[in-house]
Design a protein around this motif. Structure first.
Motif, PDB file in Angstrom:
ATOM      1  N   GLY A  91       0.798  -1.218   0.000  1.00 56.32           N
ATOM      2  CA  GLY A  91       0.000   0.000   0.000  1.00 56.32           C
ATOM      3  C   GLY A  91       0.831   1.268   0.000  1.00 56.32           C
ATOM      4  N   TRP A  92       2.137   1.135  -0.244  1.00 60.62           N
ATOM      5  CA  TRP A  92       3.069   2.267  -0.115  1.00 60.62           C
ATOM      6  C   TRP A  92       2.681   3.441  -1.009  1.00 60.62           C
ATOM      7  N   TYR A  93       2.544   3.198  -2.313  1.00 61.09           N
ATOM      8  CA  TYR A  93       2.236   4.289  -3.235  1.00 61.09           C
ATOM      9  C   TYR A  93       0.736   4.540  -3.355  1.00 61.09           C
ATOM     10  N   GLY A  94      -0.067   3.665  -2.775  1.00 58.02           N
ATOM     11  CA  GLY A  94      -1.496   3.936  -2.717  1.00 58.02           C
ATOM     12  C   GLY A  94      -1.801   5.017  -1.698  1.00 58.02           C
ATOM     13  N   ARG A  95      -0.993   5.104  -0.663  1.00 58.49           N
ATOM     14  CA  ARG A  95      -1.187   6.138   0.367  1.00 58.49           C
ATOM     15  C   ARG A  95      -0.679   7.488  -0.105  1.00 58.49           C
ATOM     16  N   SER A  96       0.360   7.462  -0.944  1.00 56.10           N
ATOM     17  CA  SER A  96       0.880   8.684  -1.554  1.00 56.10           C
ATOM     18  C   SER A  96       1.674   8.288  -2.789  1.00 56.10           C
ATOM     19  N   GLY A 110      -0.345  14.713  -2.855  1.00 51.95           N
ATOM     20  CA  GLY A 110      -0.446  14.909  -4.303  1.00 51.95           C
ATOM     21  C   GLY A 110       0.833  14.562  -5.040  1.00 51.95           C
ATOM     22  N   ARG A 111       0.734  14.517  -6.380  1.00 53.78           N
ATOM     23  CA  ARG A 111       1.916  14.282  -7.214  1.00 53.78           C
ATOM     24  C   ARG A 111       2.684  15.587  -7.335  1.00 53.78           C
ATOM     25  N   ARG A 112       3.756  15.692  -6.627  1.00 56.76           N
ATOM     26  CA  ARG A 112       4.535  16.927  -6.621  1.00 56.76           C
ATOM     27  C   ARG A 112       5.893  16.701  -7.264  1.00 56.76           C
ATOM     28  N   LEU A 113       6.386  17.727  -7.951  1.00 59.68           N
ATOM     29  CA  LEU A 113       7.697  17.646  -8.570  1.00 59.68           C
ATOM     30  C   LEU A 113       8.772  17.525  -7.497  1.00 59.68           C
ATOM     31  N   SER A 114       8.591  18.253  -6.400  1.00 57.64           N
ATOM     32  CA  SER A 114       9.524  18.184  -5.263  1.00 57.64           C
ATOM     33  C   SER A 114       8.697  18.005  -3.990  1.00 57.64           C
ATOM     34  N   PRO A 115       8.338  16.767  -3.651  1.00 59.05           N
ATOM     35  CA  PRO A 115       7.438  16.534  -2.511  1.00 59.05           C
ATOM     36  C   PRO A 115       7.991  17.006  -1.174  1.00 59.05           C
ATOM     37  N   THR A 116       9.318  17.066  -1.028  1.00 58.25           N
ATOM     38  CA  THR A 116       9.887  17.498   0.250  1.00 58.25           C
ATOM     39  C   THR A 116       9.758  19.005   0.477  1.00 58.25           C
ATOM     40  N   LYS A 117       9.393  19.742  -0.569  1.00 58.89           N
ATOM     41  CA  LYS A 117       9.221  21.190  -0.416  1.00 58.89           C
ATOM     42  C   LYS A 117       7.835  21.555   0.085  1.00 58.89           C
ATOM     43  N   ALA A 118       6.923  20.588   0.059  1.00 58.53           N
ATOM     44  CA  ALA A 118       5.554  20.863   0.472  1.00 58.53           C
ATOM     45  C   ALA A 118       5.413  20.760   1.986  1.00 58.53           C
ATOM     46  N   ALA A 119       4.537  21.568   2.528  1.00 61.26           N
ATOM     47  CA  ALA A 119       4.282  21.538   3.968  1.00 61.26           C
ATOM     48  C   ALA A 119       2.898  20.960   4.255  1.00 61.26           C
ATOM     49  N   ASP A 120       2.340  20.210   3.289  1.00 59.50           N
ATOM     50  CA  ASP A 120       1.008  19.638   3.478  1.00 59.50           C
ATOM     51  C   ASP A 120       1.071  18.138   3.758  1.00 59.50           C
ATOM     52  N   PHE A 121       2.259  17.646   4.146  1.00 57.54           N
ATOM     53  CA  PHE A 121       2.384  16.204   4.374  1.00 57.54           C
ATOM     54  C   PHE A 121       1.478  15.752   5.513  1.00 57.54           C
ATOM     55  N   ARG A 122       1.057  14.500   5.417  1.00 56.78           N
ATOM     56  CA  ARG A 122       0.161  13.931   6.421  1.00 56.78           C
ATOM     57  C   ARG A 122       0.613  12.508   6.736  1.00 56.78           C
ATOM     58  N   LEU A 123       0.152  11.962   7.837  1.00 54.46           N
ATOM     59  CA  LEU A 123       0.560  10.628   8.258  1.00 54.46           C
ATOM     60  C   LEU A 123       0.017   9.564   7.302  1.00 54.46           C
ATOM     61  N   THR A 124       0.887   8.617   6.939  1.00 55.43           N
ATOM     62  CA  THR A 124       0.470   7.491   6.108  1.00 55.43           C
ATOM     63  C   THR A 124       0.581   6.169   6.867  1.00 55.43           C
ATOM     64  N   ALA A 125       1.339   6.133   7.943  1.00 59.05           N
ATOM     65  CA  ALA A 125       1.471   4.922   8.758  1.00 59.05           C
ATOM     66  C   ALA A 125       2.017   5.315  10.124  1.00 59.05           C
ATOM     67  N   GLU A 126       1.687   4.513  11.141  1.00 55.45           N
ATOM     68  CA  GLU A 126       2.115   4.803  12.512  1.00 55.45           C
ATOM     69  C   GLU A 126       2.298   3.486  13.262  1.00 55.45           C
ATOM     70  N   PHE A 127       3.404   3.379  13.994  1.00 53.79           N
ATOM     71  CA  PHE A 127       3.715   2.161  14.738  1.00 53.79           C
ATOM     72  C   PHE A 127       4.189   2.526  16.147  1.00 53.79           C
ATOM     73  N   SER A 128       3.720   1.776  17.121  1.00 53.71           N
ATOM     74  CA  SER A 128       4.154   2.001  18.507  1.00 53.71           C
ATOM     75  C   SER A 128       5.521   1.369  18.720  1.00 53.71           C
ATOM     76  N   SER A 129       6.124   1.646  19.865  1.00 52.78           N
ATOM     77  CA  SER A 129       7.437   1.082  20.187  1.00 52.78           C
ATOM     78  C   SER A 129       7.376  -0.429  20.335  1.00 52.78           C
ATOM     79  N   HIS A 130       6.201  -0.974  20.577  1.00 50.07           N
ATOM     80  CA  HIS A 130       6.041  -2.428  20.681  1.00 50.07           C
ATOM     81  C   HIS A 130       5.893  -3.080  19.305  1.00 50.07           C
ATOM     82  N   GLU A 131       5.546  -2.280  18.314  1.00 49.48           N
ATOM     83  CA  GLU A 131       5.313  -2.806  16.974  1.00 49.48           C
ATOM     84  C   GLU A 131       6.523  -2.694  16.059  1.00 49.48           C
TER      85      GLU A 131
END
Length: 226
Positions: free
Chosen positions: A126-131, A152-173
């Protein structure tokens, strides 16, 4: 790249706390092709990044303008060389009889453990399905590992400040396996999951963020809470 202060404000907003370390990175190689039934069961999501339309414009210009110019230039040099020195004898290959077989049998480094049913495999499906962007922002907190990306499809995605969470894992996971002091441009780290699966990430962006991230992960050590 967006100003670090802007990134950190955005990171704090989506995490609900200040990140301990963060770094932009990506999967260093192409995602291998999963079995058809596995891919189908996961929704047949994309396994390669999407590109901004300007990327395709650049590709078209490269193939239809620069390559023909290069080939014409090489042809001109070849003709001049043949006229000046005569036709050179055909070169014999220096490659030994076993070289081709050895090269074909040489396996490229893996980007994950290979089990599509475990956490790393499911994450890749699901890596590229999330972004559609290749870049991911990995954020470490006191007890979580989070992945974020621009939607979104950005030419330089690291320049955008609209990033959002795509995955999250606890310290146990999950935890990070990393070494500090890795050579710039070749640094990698592994995201190791509780079920034994792992995913390798590289192409770290931002020297200061990358060094701090690797140092932080290395100090905490393999298996320690993040």
């Amino acid at each position: 790249m967006a100003k670090r202060s802007v990134q950190r404000r955005r990171a704090k907003k989506i995490l609900g706390e200040e990140p301990v370390a963060l770094v932009w990175c990506e999967i260093p190689r192409t995602i291998p092709k999963p079995p058809k039934e596995v891919h189908r069961a996961a929704g047949k999501g994309r396994l390669s990044p999407g590109h901004h339309w300007l990327f395709y414009v650049g590709v078209v210009v490269f193939f239809f303008v620069f390559i023909p110019m290069f080939l014409l230039d090489q042809l001109s040099k070849k003709i001049d060389s043949d006229l000046g020195a005569g036709t050179s004898p055909e070169r014999t290959s220096r490659r030994g009889p076993g070289t081709s077989a050895a090269m074909s049998n040489r396996r490229a480094p893996e980007i994950f453990d290979g089990d599509w049913d475990l956490t790393a495999g499911r994450l890749l499906l699901g890596w590229y399905g999330r972004s559609p962007n290749p870049k991911r922002l990995v954020l470490l907190t006191r007890d979580r590992i989070c992945l974020a990306a621009s939607p979104g499809r950005r030419l330089s995605p690291t320049k955008a400040a609209d990033f959002r969470l795509t995955a999250e894992f606890s310290s146990h996971e999950a935890h990070i396996e990393a070494e500090s002091g890795q050579p710039r441009g070749f640094a990698t780290f592994r995201l190791r999951f509780a079920d034994g699966s792992w995913l390798e990430l590289g192409r770290l962006a931002g020297p200061k963020d990358a060094d701090h991230f690797l140092n932080t992960a290395a100090r905490r050590g393999s298996g320690h809470a993040l």
